[in-house]
Scaffold this motif. Sequence first.
Motif, PDB file in Angstrom:
ATOM      1  N   ILE A   1       2.317  -3.816  -7.307  1.00  0.00           N
ATOM      2  CA  ILE A   1       0.983  -3.300  -7.613  1.00  0.00           C
ATOM      3  C   ILE A   1       0.029  -3.632  -6.471  1.00  0.00           C
ATOM      4  CG2 ILE A   1      -0.996  -3.545  -9.152  1.00  0.00           C
ATOM      5  CD1 ILE A   1       1.019  -3.875 -11.454  1.00  0.00           C
ATOM      6  N   GLY A   2       0.136  -4.857  -5.963  1.00  0.00           N
ATOM      7  CA  GLY A   2      -0.695  -5.257  -4.819  1.00  0.00           C
ATOM      8  C   GLY A   2      -0.377  -4.436  -3.583  1.00  0.00           C
ATOM      9  N   ASP A   3       0.922  -4.204  -3.336  1.00  0.00           N
ATOM     10  CA  ASP A   3       1.331  -3.405  -2.169  1.00  0.00           C
ATOM     11  C   ASP A   3       0.830  -1.968  -2.295  1.00  0.00           C
ATOM     12  OD1 ASP A   3       2.559  -5.585  -1.065  1.00  0.00           O
ATOM     13  OD2 ASP A   3       4.616  -4.995  -1.648  1.00  0.00           O
ATOM     14  N   ILE A   4       0.921  -1.386  -3.477  1.00  0.00           N
ATOM     15  CA  ILE A   4       0.452  -0.006  -3.699  1.00  0.00           C
ATOM     16  C   ILE A   4      -1.048   0.066  -3.442  1.00  0.00           C
ATOM     17  CG2 ILE A   4       0.085   1.754  -5.487  1.00  0.00           C
ATOM     18  CD1 ILE A   4       2.820   0.902  -6.649  1.00  0.00           C
ATOM     19  N   ALA A   5      -1.770  -0.958  -3.920  1.00  0.00           N
ATOM     20  CA  ALA A   5      -3.222  -0.948  -3.711  1.00  0.00           C
ATOM     21  C   ALA A   5      -3.554  -1.070  -2.226  1.00  0.00           C
ATOM     22  CB  ALA A   5      -3.867  -2.080  -4.499  1.00  0.00           C
TER      23      ALA A   5
ATOM     24  N   ARG B   1      -4.873   1.575   2.972  1.00  0.00           N
ATOM     25  CA  ARG B   1      -4.469   1.976   4.325  1.00  0.00           C
ATOM     26  C   ARG B   1      -4.499   3.497   4.472  1.00  0.00           C
ATOM     27  NH1 ARG B   1       1.129  -0.412   6.308  1.00  0.00           N
ATOM     28  NH2 ARG B   1       0.878   0.868   8.132  1.00  0.00           N
ATOM     29  N   MET B   2      -4.043   4.199   3.448  1.00  0.00           N
ATOM     30  CA  MET B   2      -4.007   5.654   3.535  1.00  0.00           C
ATOM     31  C   MET B   2      -5.422   6.253   3.464  1.00  0.00           C
ATOM     32  SD  MET B   2      -0.626   6.863   1.457  1.00  0.00           S
ATOM     33  CE  MET B   2      -0.633   5.773   0.094  1.00  0.00           C
ATOM     34  N   MET B   3      -6.356   5.548   2.856  1.00  0.00           N
ATOM     35  CA  MET B   3      -7.727   6.056   2.794  1.00  0.00           C
ATOM     36  C   MET B   3      -8.436   5.965   4.144  1.00  0.00           C
ATOM     37  SD  MET B   3      -9.445   5.051  -0.833  1.00  0.00           S
ATOM     38  CE  MET B   3     -10.500   3.969  -0.039  1.00  0.00           C
ATOM     39  N   GLN B   4      -8.015   5.110   4.952  1.00  0.00           N
ATOM     40  CA  GLN B   4      -8.691   4.901   6.240  1.00  0.00           C
ATOM     41  C   GLN B   4      -8.137   5.914   7.255  1.00  0.00           C
ATOM     42  OE1 GLN B   4      -8.074   0.806   7.179  1.00  0.00           O
ATOM     43  NE2 GLN B   4      -9.361   0.094   5.501  1.00  0.00           N
TER      44      GLN B   4
ATOM     45  N   ALA C   1      -0.028   5.979   8.857  1.00  0.00           N
ATOM     46  CA  ALA C   1       0.091   5.132   7.672  1.00  0.00           C
ATOM     47  C   ALA C   1       1.171   5.634   6.747  1.00  0.00           C
ATOM     48  CB  ALA C   1      -1.248   5.062   6.939  1.00  0.00           C
ATOM     49  N   PHE C   2       1.261   6.923   6.503  1.00  0.00           N
ATOM     50  CA  PHE C   2       2.236   7.466   5.557  1.00  0.00           C
ATOM     51  C   PHE C   2       3.670   7.195   6.022  1.00  0.00           C
ATOM     52  CE2 PHE C   2      -1.564   9.936   4.584  1.00  0.00           C
ATOM     53  CZ  PHE C   2      -1.602   9.851   3.219  1.00  0.00           C
ATOM     54  N   GLY C   3       3.927   7.407   7.303  1.00  0.00           N
ATOM     55  CA  GLY C   3       5.267   7.195   7.837  1.00  0.00           C
ATOM     56  C   GLY C   3       5.659   5.722   7.822  1.00  0.00           C
ATOM     57  N   GLU C   4       4.740   4.882   8.185  1.00  0.00           N
ATOM     58  CA  GLU C   4       5.049   3.439   8.208  1.00  0.00           C
ATOM     59  C   GLU C   4       5.271   2.909   6.796  1.00  0.00           C
ATOM     60  OE1 GLU C   4       1.972   1.483  10.342  1.00  0.00           O
ATOM     61  OE2 GLU C   4       2.474   2.473  12.232  1.00  0.00           O
ATOM     62  N   ILE C   5       4.451   3.393   5.890  1.00  0.00           N
ATOM     63  CA  ILE C   5       4.621   2.934   4.494  1.00  0.00           C
ATOM     64  C   ILE C   5       5.959   3.417   3.958  1.00  0.00           C
ATOM     65  CG2 ILE C   5       3.717   3.219   2.152  1.00  0.00           C
ATOM     66  CD1 ILE C   5       0.921   3.282   3.388  1.00  0.00           C
ATOM     67  N   ALA C   6       6.340   4.645   4.261  1.00  0.00           N
ATOM     68  CA  ALA C   6       7.623   5.169   3.791  1.00  0.00           C
ATOM     69  C   ALA C   6       8.769   4.389   4.402  1.00  0.00           C
ATOM     70  CB  ALA C   6       7.729   6.654   4.122  1.00  0.00           C
ATOM     71  N   ARG C   7       8.695   4.099   5.698  1.00  0.00           N
ATOM     72  CA  ARG C   7       9.752   3.329   6.356  1.00  0.00           C
ATOM     73  C   ARG C   7       9.848   1.924   5.744  1.00  0.00           C
ATOM     74  NH1 ARG C   7       8.125   2.005  11.775  1.00  0.00           N
ATOM     75  NH2 ARG C   7       7.453   0.132  10.759  1.00  0.00           N
ATOM     76  N   ASP C   8       8.685   1.295   5.537  1.00  0.00           N
ATOM     77  CA  ASP C   8       8.702  -0.064   4.964  1.00  0.00           C
ATOM     78  C   ASP C   8       9.290  -0.063   3.548  1.00  0.00           C
ATOM     79  OD1 ASP C   8       7.621  -1.076   7.259  1.00  0.00           O
ATOM     80  OD2 ASP C   8       5.542  -1.128   6.498  1.00  0.00           O
ATOM     81  N   ASN C   9       9.014   0.969   2.775  1.00  0.00           N
ATOM     82  CA  ASN C   9       9.516   1.022   1.400  1.00  0.00           C
ATOM     83  C   ASN C   9      11.018   1.254   1.348  1.00  0.00           C
ATOM     84  OD1 ASN C   9       7.113   0.456   0.145  1.00  0.00           O
ATOM     85  ND2 ASN C   9       6.524   2.608  -0.113  1.00  0.00           N
ATOM     86  N   ILE C  10      11.574   1.938   2.340  1.00  0.00           N
ATOM     87  CA  ILE C  10      13.013   2.179   2.339  1.00  0.00           C
ATOM     88  C   ILE C  10      13.765   0.882   2.587  1.00  0.00           C
ATOM     89  CG2 ILE C  10      14.891   3.278   3.622  1.00  0.00           C
ATOM     90  CD1 ILE C  10      13.110   5.672   4.026  1.00  0.00           C
ATOM     91  N   PHE C  11      13.315   0.112   3.517  1.00  0.00           N
ATOM     92  CA  PHE C  11      14.036  -1.125   3.876  1.00  0.00           C
ATOM     93  C   PHE C  11      13.495  -2.371   3.150  1.00  0.00           C
ATOM     94  CE2 PHE C  11      14.527   1.694   7.603  1.00  0.00           C
ATOM     95  CZ  PHE C  11      15.889   1.817   7.559  1.00  0.00           C
TER      96      PHE C  11
END
Length: 190
Positions: free
Chosen positions: A86-90, A95-98, A105-115
């Motif tokens: 929940i904290g990570d999503i927030a 990050r995505m709002m900025q 941000a979208f690509g890095e978040i997706a990469r981080d979530n996969i691994f």
Amino acid sequence: MNIPSIQIQQGYSRIGLETTRGHYSIEQPRPELNMKQEPGRLELSTEKSSLEIDSRRAWSALGMARFAEVRDRIAQSALRISYQNIGDIASNGDRMMQIQKKERAFGEIARDNIFKEYPIEICGEPGYDNVDITYTPSQLTTNYTPGSVSFDVKTFKPVVDYYPGKVNPYLIQKNYIFMTSSGRNLDAVV
């Protein structure tokens, strides 16, 4: 001249005494002694000593905990992971709002979530003192009742018998008076 004469001869009585001495007979019966002894009593009671060995933490550190403990540990880890997600999503949303920052941000978040790994600890914390040993020594209770000795003494009065003496008088010689006269005529006047 032949003068008549009277001769008087007197004898006294003689008495003999035969005596038997009196005597005592004294008997003293022995006293009776009855002795009763109550033996002393020593009562010992003890509780069993106990040795409790709790090796649950050691088994947990080896990954062989009880089912209830593993279930509770998984539930706590899942709750922690869900709070962390929940904290990570927030933070990812922030990050995505900025968009003024020029970052991907979208690509890095997706990469981080996969691994991203979400480790759940099933094993307990290892340590050198994971076995709890509790020893309760036994309690010894003593109860001593001292013995007693009771005496019952019966004494008896002495038995005294008195046998009185006897006096048996007997006559040795009877008293007597003998009168004899000498001469012929006693009726003669002189």
